[in-house]
Design an enzyme around this catalytic site. Structure first.
Site, PDB file in Angstrom:
ATOM      1  N   ASP A 185       6.901 -11.870 -16.820  1.00 14.17           N
ATOM      2  CA  ASP A 185       6.689 -13.313 -16.732  1.00 14.17           C
ATOM      3  C   ASP A 185       7.402 -14.068 -17.843  1.00 14.17           C
ATOM      4  O   ASP A 185       7.974 -15.131 -17.609  1.00 14.17           O
ATOM      5  CB  ASP A 185       5.187 -13.629 -16.771  1.00 14.17           C
ATOM      6  CG  ASP A 185       4.551 -13.484 -15.392  1.00 14.17           C
ATOM      7  OD1 ASP A 185       5.185 -13.897 -14.410  1.00 14.17           O
ATOM      8  OD2 ASP A 185       3.436 -12.944 -15.301  1.00 14.17           O
ATOM      9  N   GLU A 234       2.976 -14.002 -22.281  1.00 16.78           N
ATOM     10  CA  GLU A 234       3.917 -14.102 -21.159  1.00 16.78           C
ATOM     11  C   GLU A 234       4.373 -15.534 -20.937  1.00 16.78           C
ATOM     12  O   GLU A 234       5.255 -15.801 -20.133  1.00 16.78           O
ATOM     13  CB  GLU A 234       3.342 -13.516 -19.860  1.00 16.78           C
ATOM     14  CG  GLU A 234       1.891 -13.253 -19.859  1.00 16.78           C
ATOM     15  CD  GLU A 234       1.327 -12.565 -18.630  1.00 16.78           C
ATOM     16  OE1 GLU A 234       2.054 -11.879 -17.897  1.00 16.78           O
ATOM     17  OE2 GLU A 234       0.116 -12.721 -18.413  1.00 16.78           O
ATOM     18  N   CYS A 239       4.277  -4.623 -22.237  1.00 17.66           N
ATOM     19  CA  CYS A 239       3.891  -3.929 -21.000  1.00 17.66           C
ATOM     20  C   CYS A 239       4.648  -4.431 -19.773  1.00 17.66           C
ATOM     21  O   CYS A 239       4.291  -4.096 -18.651  1.00 17.66           O
ATOM     22  CB  CYS A 239       2.386  -4.017 -20.786  1.00 17.66           C
ATOM     23  SG  CYS A 239       1.789  -5.693 -20.602  1.00 17.66           S
ATOM     24  N   HIS A 268       0.832  -1.207   0.000  1.00 18.99           N
ATOM     25  CA  HIS A 268       0.000   0.000   0.000  1.00 18.99           C
ATOM     26  C   HIS A 268       0.866   1.257   0.000  1.00 18.99           C
ATOM     27  O   HIS A 268       0.636   2.184  -0.756  1.00 18.99           O
ATOM     28  CB  HIS A 268      -0.823   0.101   1.296  1.00 18.99           C
ATOM     29  CG  HIS A 268      -1.924  -0.879   1.401  1.00 18.99           C
ATOM     30  ND1 HIS A 268      -2.693  -1.256   0.346  1.00 18.99           N
ATOM     31  CD2 HIS A 268      -2.407  -1.549   2.471  1.00 18.99           C
ATOM     32  CE1 HIS A 268      -3.596  -2.117   0.754  1.00 18.99           C
ATOM     33  NE2 HIS A 268      -3.435  -2.324   2.047  1.00 18.99           N
TER      34      HIS A 268
HETATM   35  C1  PEP Z   1       4.281  -9.157 -17.151  1.00 18.10           C
HETATM   36  O1  PEP Z   1       4.269 -10.333 -16.775  1.00 18.10           O
HETATM   37  O2  PEP Z   1       5.200  -8.657 -17.823  1.00 18.10           O
HETATM   38  C2  PEP Z   1       3.185  -8.252 -16.781  1.00 18.10           C
HETATM   39  C3  PEP Z   1       3.095  -7.035 -17.276  1.00 18.10           C
HETATM   40  O3  PEP Z   1       2.276  -8.720 -15.895  1.00 18.10           O
HETATM   41  P1  PEP Z   1       2.506  -8.728 -14.304  1.00 18.10           P
HETATM   42  O4  PEP Z   1       3.781  -7.992 -14.013  1.00 18.10           O
HETATM   43  O5  PEP Z   1       1.295  -8.100 -13.732  1.00 18.10           O
HETATM   44  O6  PEP Z   1       2.620 -10.195 -14.036  1.00 18.10           O
HETATM   45 MG    MG Z   2       2.498 -11.209 -15.907  1.00 18.62          MG
END
Ligand code: PEP
Ligand code: MG
Length: 581
Positions: A456, A432, A503, A189
């Site tokens: 991931d 991923e 992302c 948080h």
């Molecule tokens: C990722 O795996 O790159 C991703 C953007 O998802 P998260 O970090 O939420 O697992």
């Molecule tokens: Mg991910």
């Protein structure tokens, strides 16, 4: 003395330390039996007063920070209405004939120990809730002023065991120059709040509160994740320089706020932001993001005691869509629970390999009603902006088809009651899992877009847990093995005319940006603070140059070799690195 923790919000701060949590001795009084009813009444009055204070805080937070932050206070109100906590304290007052403060302290200790002993970080975080509630009640019982952060004679560097949600709601940028905490990770948080308020922060310092005294001079480095206590004159002057550079770069980067994201030779790309709640969307827009490339909806589900309703979700998604409005893309990812993200109310069995476990889309496809409620909420929000939907952790074609079938059912539910939504909403998937990258030619025929989740993808490709610090040499996404998979995904997406985004954290990594661009990436989605540095980096390179760089990188033998190569070609990136995160 230097303490090292986790960089939670970028920037530098220095000044006198203000220790937020000073353990106070609780006065213990033995009551005469006839006094216990009076004592219970005193305790009940404090509980009622706390509830009304929390309702006020909840309202204020809802208006300023959005629904999910306000939800934290709802959970505190529920605890105060729950017999587990309040009833147990009353029992102790009557049974052991002790004063309300002592009973409160005993119950808090019991519950804090219980939650802290659990082998689950999210359960551990509940302990912080009980401490927060107890602190408020103790203040009301003793009549001692709750420490008001609004009254701080700042600016100070705030040092706390953890920053409770009620403390965070009172933070003011003018009074708090920086914030350091003993516990917490980058998703706690306090870290989320610090980032959204742009207060430099370091968390997970373990023993910050016991290593310094109130008023000590400290330097907080939110870029490296360090806290220097009573630094030497040389250290102060080095940090003064770093801070000046950081602030100058931030100021200069504002010239790029409304500029297009374009290379020196005119190639246009999209720089969007990753968010976890609607308040982040506003912050992202103010930091130059051109849209939302990843809304991690699971953050709306965390830090609370039960599942959010379809209505609550709709409200949050709509707020995010409205923060940008019009044509800017808002990519909302369906629930990605599992791995290191658990919901304490979901009561799921422990797994041996949580990252490889029953998570994300695998779970959603089994929890059909909950999944459809989320899909309806996203569809409804699509009437208020350029909303797109994205499924996490897709590994097979069958999963994508099953998710799309449920989306069709959710649409039918809305059609049946005449609710408006964007009928041609794009449906994309996260890439991923290496399997998805390898069959991206097939997936591209059935998905409208790809978003590569390198956080991931790297851990699965390199077989290296992303949370294990000992393996960090294996989890640099710029490794040629990962770059080759990224190239495959981009090429397969483009062959079917689909756009490809990225992302993972890599999207905001300035050394990786030219390589990804050279591989043909269309869109980047990163933390909001990285958008302007990325735009500046882009403006200094040509698309032709990045193509050459990508080709060379794919043939290299290690991530270090790729990084050294990019830095040698673009030495100014090292400077910009300071404001990378
Ligand atoms: C990722 O795996 O790159 C991703 C953007 O998802 P998260 O970090 O939420 O697992
Ligand atoms: Mg991910």
């Amino acid at each position: 003395m230097k303490l090292t923790g986790i960089a939670a919000a970028p920037g530098y701060a220095w000044g006198h330390a203000f220790l937020l949590e000073q353990a106070k001795e609780v006065e213990r009084i033995q009551l005469r039996p006839e006094k216990s009813t009076e004592e219970v009444a005193r305790f009940t009055a404090a509980v009622e007063q706390a509830v009304s204070q929390l309702k006020e805080l909840q309202e204020r937070t809802r208006a300023t920070m959005g629904l999910d932050y306000a939800e934290i206070f709802e959970s505190h109100i529920m605890v105060l209405k729950d017999e587990e906590f309040v009833g147990r304290a009353k029992e102790l007052i009557v049974g052991q004939l002790i004063n309300a403060e002592a009973a409160l302290s005993d119950v808090t200790q019991e519950l804090v120990q219980f939650f802290e002993s659990m082998d689950n970080v999210y359960m551990n975080e509940r302990a912080a809730d009980f401490r927060d509630i107890s602190k408020r009640l103790h203040g009301l019982l003793t009549g001692s002023e709750q420490l008001s952060l609004c009254d701080l004679d700042g600016p100070v560097v705030l040092i706390a065991h953890d920053l409770t949600p009620s403390d965070s709601a009172q933070l003011e940028r003018e009074r708090v120059a920086g914030f350091a905490a003993n516990i917490g990770g980058s998703m706690s948080h306090s870290a989320i709040m610090a980032r959204s308020m742009e207060i430099p922060a370091v968390v997970g310092l373990k023993n910050a509160t016991s290593s310094l005294n109130n008023g000590d001079f400290v330097i907080l480095d939110g870029v490296k994740g360090e806290l220097l206590i009573n630094p030497t004159a040389e250290q102060v002057s080095a940090y003064r320089k770093a801070k000046e550079t950081y602030e100058r770069q931030r100021e200069e980067s504002k010239a790029y706020l409304y500029a297009p994201s374009v290379t020196a030779d005119g190639k246009i790309v999209e720089l969007a932001a990753n968010i976890g709640n609607p308040a982040d969307a506003v912050h992202a827009r103010n930091n130059g993001a051109e849209g939302i490339g990843l809304f991690r909806t699971e953050l709306l589900f965390m830090g609370r005691r039960n599942w959010p309703t379809e209505e609550e979700q709709f409200y949050a998604y709509k707020l995010a869509a409205e923060a940008f409005g019009g044509m800017s893309p808002i990519v909302i990812r369906t629930l990605d629970i599992g791995g290191d993200k658990e919901l304490d109310y979901a009561k799921r069995p422990r797994e041996r390999n949580p990252f490889l476990g029953y998570r994300a889309i695998r779970l959603s496809l089994d929890e059909r009603d909950r999944f459809k409620a989320q899909l309806r909420a996203i569809l409804r929000a699509s009437a208020f902006g350029n909303v797109k939907i994205m499924f996490p952790m897709i590994a097979t074609l069958q999963e994508l088809r099953a998710a799309k079938a449920l989306l069709a059912e959710a649409k039918a539910d809305l059609d049946a009651i005449g609710v408006n939504y964007r009928h041609r909403m794009e449906v994309g998937i996260m890439i991923e899992v290496p399997a998805a990258a390898l069959i991206s030619d097939q997936l591209a025929k059935e998905a409208d877009f790809f978003s590569i989740g390198t956080n991931d993808l790297v851990q699965f490709t390199m077989a290296a847990d992303r949370t294990n610090e000992k393996l960090s040499h294996l989890t640099d996404p710029i490794h040629p093995a990962v770059l080759r998979l990224i190239r495959l995904v981009i090429d397969n997406g483009h062959k079917e005319g689909k756009w490809v985004s990225l992302c993972g954290e890599m999207a905001g990594d300035l050394a990786a940006i030219p390589i990804m661009l050279g591989l043909g990436l269309d869109r980047f989605s990163m933390n909001a603070g990285a958008v302007l540095p990325a735009r500046i980096a882009l403006s200094a390179i040509t698309a032709a140059q990045t193509k050459e760089m990508a080709e060379a990188a794919l043939r290299m033998e290690s991530s270090d070799e790729v990084r050294d190569y990019v830095h040698a070609i673009m030495p100014h990136l090292r400077e910009l690195f300071q404001i990378r995160r």
